[in-house]
Design an enzyme around this catalytic site. Structure first.
Site, PDB file in Angstrom:
ATOM      1  N   LYS A 197       0.643  -1.143  -0.145  1.00 32.52           N
ATOM      2  CA  LYS A 197      -0.802   0.488  -0.095  1.00 32.52           C
ATOM      3  C   LYS A 197       0.891   1.102  -0.106  1.00 32.52           C
ATOM      4  O   LYS A 197       1.369   1.744   0.833  1.00 32.52           O
ATOM      5  CB  LYS A 197      -0.732  -0.040   0.814  1.00 32.52           C
ATOM      6  CG  LYS A 197      -1.805   0.652   1.372  1.00 32.52           C
ATOM      7  CD  LYS A 197      -1.826   1.908   0.927  1.00 32.52           C
ATOM      8  CE  LYS A 197      -1.805   3.089   2.384  1.00 32.52           C
ATOM      9  NZ  LYS A 197      -1.777   4.627   2.332  1.00 32.52           N
ATOM     10  N   THR A 252       4.746   7.115  14.354  1.00 36.66           N
ATOM     11  CA  THR A 252       4.702   6.812  15.406  1.00 36.66           C
ATOM     12  C   THR A 252       3.690   6.782  15.569  1.00 36.66           C
ATOM     13  O   THR A 252       2.463   5.575  16.322  1.00 36.66           O
ATOM     14  CB  THR A 252       5.523   7.017  16.856  1.00 36.66           C
ATOM     15  OG1 THR A 252       7.110   6.775  16.042  1.00 36.66           O
ATOM     16  CG2 THR A 252       5.726   7.015  18.295  1.00 36.66           C
ATOM     17  N   GLY A 255       1.517   3.866  14.113  1.00 42.85           N
ATOM     18  CA  GLY A 255       2.117   2.267  14.250  1.00 42.85           C
ATOM     19  C   GLY A 255       1.597   2.251  15.461  1.00 42.85           C
ATOM     20  O   GLY A 255       0.861   0.549  15.740  1.00 42.85           O
ATOM     21  N   GLU A 272       8.618   1.044  10.819  1.00 43.67           N
ATOM     22  CA  GLU A 272      10.415   1.541  11.123  1.00 43.67           C
ATOM     23  C   GLU A 272       8.782   3.238  11.155  1.00 43.67           C
ATOM     24  O   GLU A 272       8.842   3.441  10.041  1.00 43.67           O
ATOM     25  CB  GLU A 272      10.737   1.992   9.761  1.00 43.67           C
ATOM     26  CG  GLU A 272      11.610   1.200   9.041  1.00 43.67           C
ATOM     27  CD  GLU A 272      12.965   0.720  10.029  1.00 43.67           C
ATOM     28  OE1 GLU A 272      13.292   1.477  10.683  1.00 43.67           O
ATOM     29  OE2 GLU A 272      13.112   0.025   9.977  1.00 43.67           O
ATOM     30  N   CYS A 306      13.716  10.048   8.582  1.00 48.53           N
ATOM     31  CA  CYS A 306      13.246   9.459   9.921  1.00 48.53           C
ATOM     32  C   CYS A 306      13.822  10.158  10.898  1.00 48.53           C
ATOM     33  O   CYS A 306      14.943   9.418  11.526  1.00 48.53           O
ATOM     34  CB  CYS A 306      12.341   8.386   9.420  1.00 48.53           C
ATOM     35  SG  CYS A 306      13.614   6.813   8.791  1.00 48.53           S
ATOM     36  N   GLU A 403       8.657  15.621  16.457  1.00 51.93           N
ATOM     37  CA  GLU A 403       9.302  15.079  15.521  1.00 51.93           C
ATOM     38  C   GLU A 403       8.454  16.148  14.482  1.00 51.93           C
ATOM     39  O   GLU A 403       7.764  15.610  14.078  1.00 51.93           O
ATOM     40  CB  GLU A 403       9.072  14.116  14.533  1.00 51.93           C
ATOM     41  CG  GLU A 403       9.871  13.512  13.348  1.00 51.93           C
ATOM     42  CD  GLU A 403       9.852  11.874  12.775  1.00 51.93           C
ATOM     43  OE1 GLU A 403       8.298  11.228  12.836  1.00 51.93           O
ATOM     44  OE2 GLU A 403      10.452  11.599  12.168  1.00 51.93           O
TER      45      GLU A 403
HETATM   46  P1  NAI Z   1       1.323   8.524   8.394  1.00 57.32           P
HETATM   47  O1  NAI Z   1       2.347   7.640   8.704  1.00 57.32           O
HETATM   48  O2  NAI Z   1       0.096   9.066   7.834  1.00 57.32           O
HETATM   49  O3  NAI Z   1       1.340   7.798   6.929  1.00 57.32           O
HETATM   50  C1  NAI Z   1       1.991   6.505   6.516  1.00 57.32           C
HETATM   51  C2  NAI Z   1       1.516   5.805   5.437  1.00 57.32           C
HETATM   52  O4  NAI Z   1       0.706   5.200   6.313  1.00 57.32           O
HETATM   53  C3  NAI Z   1       0.335   5.859   4.449  1.00 57.32           C
HETATM   54  O5  NAI Z   1       0.870   4.973   3.727  1.00 57.32           O
HETATM   55  C4  NAI Z   1      -0.187   6.051   5.168  1.00 57.32           C
HETATM   56  O6  NAI Z   1      -1.221   5.778   3.660  1.00 57.32           O
HETATM   57  C5  NAI Z   1      -0.788   4.926   5.906  1.00 57.32           C
HETATM   58  N1  NAI Z   1      -1.490   5.143   6.700  1.00 57.32           N
HETATM   59  C6  NAI Z   1      -1.553   5.963   7.637  1.00 57.32           C
HETATM   60  N2  NAI Z   1      -3.026   5.796   8.824  1.00 57.32           N
HETATM   61  C7  NAI Z   1      -3.264   4.690   8.683  1.00 57.32           C
HETATM   62  C8  NAI Z   1      -3.637   3.618   9.616  1.00 57.32           C
HETATM   63  N3  NAI Z   1      -4.119   3.850  10.207  1.00 57.32           N
HETATM   64  N4  NAI Z   1      -3.769   2.327   9.383  1.00 57.32           N
HETATM   65  C9  NAI Z   1      -2.840   2.297   8.036  1.00 57.32           C
HETATM   66  N5  NAI Z   1      -2.039   3.018   7.167  1.00 57.32           N
HETATM   67  C10 NAI Z   1      -1.748   4.410   8.005  1.00 57.32           C
HETATM   68  O7  NAI Z   1       2.071  10.049   8.117  1.00 57.32           O
HETATM   69  P2  NAI Z   1       1.431  11.061   7.303  1.00 57.32           P
HETATM   70  O8  NAI Z   1       0.111  11.656   8.117  1.00 57.32           O
HETATM   71  O9  NAI Z   1       1.646  11.336   5.816  1.00 57.32           O
HETATM   72  O10 NAI Z   1       2.919  12.035   8.059  1.00 57.32           O
HETATM   73  C11 NAI Z   1       2.609  13.404   9.591  1.00 57.32           C
HETATM   74  C12 NAI Z   1       3.527  12.684   9.841  1.00 57.32           C
HETATM   75  O11 NAI Z   1       4.284  10.993  10.345  1.00 57.32           O
HETATM   76  C13 NAI Z   1       4.694  13.605   9.291  1.00 57.32           C
HETATM   77  O12 NAI Z   1       4.864  14.819   9.923  1.00 57.32           O
HETATM   78  C14 NAI Z   1       6.079  13.125  10.405  1.00 57.32           C
HETATM   79  O13 NAI Z   1       6.488  13.169  11.237  1.00 57.32           O
HETATM   80  C15 NAI Z   1       5.667  11.735  10.121  1.00 57.32           C
HETATM   81  N6  NAI Z   1       6.378  10.422   9.739  1.00 57.32           N
HETATM   82  C16 NAI Z   1       7.476   9.738  10.122  1.00 57.32           C
HETATM   83  C17 NAI Z   1       7.554   9.167   9.074  1.00 57.32           C
HETATM   84  C18 NAI Z   1       9.112   8.537   9.029  1.00 57.32           C
HETATM   85  O14 NAI Z   1       9.464   8.166   8.282  1.00 57.32           O
HETATM   86  N7  NAI Z   1       9.562   8.569   9.923  1.00 57.32           N
HETATM   87  C19 NAI Z   1       7.114   8.937   7.150  1.00 57.32           C
HETATM   88  C20 NAI Z   1       6.032   9.777   7.551  1.00 57.32           C
HETATM   89  C21 NAI Z   1       5.587  10.651   7.936  1.00 57.32           C
END
Ligand code: NAI
Ligand code: MG
Length: 501
Positions: A197, A252, A255, A272, A306, A403
């Site tokens: 996904k 997180t 996660g 991660e 990250c 973060e």
């Molecule tokens: P997110 O964690 O919501 O999105 C990452 C992935 O998870 C996307 O593919 C999204 O569609 C999916 N996702 C979102 N909600 C989900 C759920 N309930 N169940 C399963 N999958 C789900 O990140 P977002 O909202 O785009 O960014 C927000 C903040 O998250 C950023 O500002 C940053 O702080 C953090 N982030 C950190 C990352 C890292 O690699 N450390 C990567 C992306 C975001």
């Protein structure tokens, strides 16, 4: 179209104009009741494409395809042949490097050099690294002390390493091509099948790579690629009773949702997640090299990564000199489109993300930090924020604790040379992903490394990434490791076999 003013190669243009659907069973199929989702160029804010986001029914179809493929022709392939398919995909990525890079820059906004290094050097290299492992996944033979059935008899006990099964992989938008390679490599090397996904903000490179995977010859159902909203498609995958394992990269907060969702069928989970990594500069460090390292540590991908080193700790003896050189260096970073070869700071991924980052900068000001470089949104269009340095921060400030995922570096001064005290400050975070120490004293370096609670700690460099080097987080930065030999383990299960001879 946003792309009009940029010279794109013919392959990229053609791809952009085609429909972007769901790859299930090696066929691009239309969604069954899913969402139409716009794809924007973050450098302009303009729409460049639209795509279909998966519904719950689509997730069911994709998981069923992956389940069927697990016992199909894929399971009969030799490990060497699995490795060859991974090599083939890597070669196709090399041959299509120009399009992959253009899609990364157009859809994510990252500088071209970051697209090249990440998605057309690292990503295919990582696939080849994993291809090598396909033939080297070994069990053990185990000398037992208690033969089954007959204590005087002879027995043979060995273990089989088997693919864990159907993997649901969920990736973020910050480096789509390399994130996809990180999930495909170990899943395919170990003989799993997967439903990937991708992030709904950045599906284009991933869909293009999915086409290459079909061309490479992976059997139908082995690699299924869908997009869709996290709360819908992502959650359906994380909750799915027929998925054996989730491999997630993202925030997180999500996660923790994934862990809850896994309870239904006790699926395995590797995570991660976020980071707030320390960069600790000791008074005996080579200041020029440390400044030159601290800047990309904080600002690579505009801080949207990250392992970003976003908490800079400077010893009082070198603090002012360091700040002067840092300010000069950060002030010179060019902000602009990833297609501008001089720009180091590309746009943030979305207006929402930009507002979030500006909110952190405002909070830092309100809490008494000194914004000594940047601090503003910039650009006539697109989602740009100036690279920003917040000096004289303290441990309780929001900008120090959370973060930001944007181009914001917070700096703290420390007086002590007591390594336990320094490490206590560096470890004063819920995260534990990366970190670096800068010193010319070898014993200070190693003693500090031992004291820093992170999955990866570097000396006189920050966050060196290599396919062979394990990467992952302690504390709330995640579960498990990717990369290297350890990166395969979350995709394997062990079967113990006892034989009475
Ligand atoms: P997110 O964690 O919501 O999105 C990452 C992935 O998870 C996307 O593919 C999204 O569609 C999916 N996702 C979102 N909600 C989900 C759920 N309930 N169940 C399963 N999958 C789900 O990140 P977002 O909202 O785009 O960014 C927000 C903040 O998250 C950023 O500002 C940053 O702080 C953090 N982030 C950190 C990352 C890292 O690699 N450390 C990567 C992306 C975001
Ligand atoms: Mg989210």
């Amino acid at each position: 179209m946003a792309a009009a003013s940029i010279h794109l190669n013919a392959g990229t243009k053609r791809f952009l104009d085609e429909p972007h659907r769901l790859l299930i069973n090696n066929e691009w199929v239309a969604t069954d009741g899913g969402d139409t989702i716009a794809v924007n160029d973050p450098a302009t804010g303009l729409q460049i494409a639209e795509h279909e986001g998966a519904s719950e029914a689509d997730v069911d179809r994709a998981v069923a395809a992956a389940r069927a493929a697990l016992t199909g022709p894929w399971s009969k392939l030799s490990p060497a042949d699995r490795g060859k398919l991974l090599w083939k995909l890597a070669d196709l990525m090399d041959q299509n490097a120009a399009t992959i890079c253009e899609l990364e820059v157009l859809n994510n906004g990252m500088p071209m050099i970051a697209a090249q290094l990440g998605s057309t050097v690292f990503a295919p290299d990582y696939l080849r690294y994993c291809a090598g492992w396909a033939t080297k996944i070994l069990g053990d033979t185990i000398p037992t002390s208690r033969p089954p059935m007959d204590p005087d008899g002879e027995s043979l006990v060995y273990t089989l390493k088997e693919p864990i099964g159907v993997v649901g992989a969920i990736i973020p938008w910050n480096h789509p091509g390399s994130m996809m390679a990180l999930k495909l490599g170990p899943a395919l090397a170990t003989g799993c099948t997967l439903v990937l996904k991708v992030a709904e903000l950045t599906p284009l490179t991933n869909f293009f790579m999915a086409r290459l995977a079909v061309e490479a010859g992976f059997p139908p159902g082995v690699i299924n690629v869908i997009s869709g909203y996290g709360e819908r498609a992502g959650a359906a995958l994380a909750n799915h009773p027929d998925v054996d394992k989730i491999a997630f990269t993202g925030s997180t907060a999500v996660g923790k949702e994934i862990i809850k969702a896994s309870a239904g069928n006790l699926k395995r989970v590797s995570l991660e997640l976020g980071g707030k990594s320390p960069v600790v500069v000791m008074p005996d460090a080579n200041i020029d090299k440390a400044v030159a390292g601290a800047i990309p540590a904080a600002f690579f991908l505009s801080g949207q990564n990250c392992m970003a080193g976003t908490r800079l700790f400077l010893h009082a003896r070198i603090h002012d000199e360091f700040i002067d050189k840092l300010s000069a260096g950060v002030g010179m970073l060019k902000v602009g489109s990833g297609f501008d070869p001089e720009a180091f700071i590309g746009p943030l991924i979305s207006e929402r993300q930009r507002q979030r980052v500006l909110g952190y900068i405002d909070a830092a000001r309100a809490e008494g930090a000194d914004i000594i470089v940047g601090g503003q949104a910039t650009g006539e269009r697109g989602y740009f924020v100036q690279p920003t340095v917040a000096a004289n921060t303290t441990r309780d400030m929001q900008v120090v604790r959370e973060e930001v995922f944007g181009p914001v570096l917070s700096v703290r001064r420390f007086e002590t040379e007591d390594l336990d005290a320094i490490a206590a400050e560096a470890n004063d975070t819920i995260y534990g992903l990366s970190g670096s120490v800068w010193t010319q004293n070898i014993s200070t370096a190693h003693r500090l490394v031992k004291r820093i609670d992170a999955g990866q700690v570097s000396i006189n460099c920050h966050a060196a990434i290599d396919p062979a080097t394990p990467f992952g987080g302690n504390k709330q930065s995640g579960w498990g490791r990717e990369f290297g030999k350890e990166g395969l383990q979350p995709y394997l299960k062990t079967k113990a076999v006892s034989i009475m001879l």
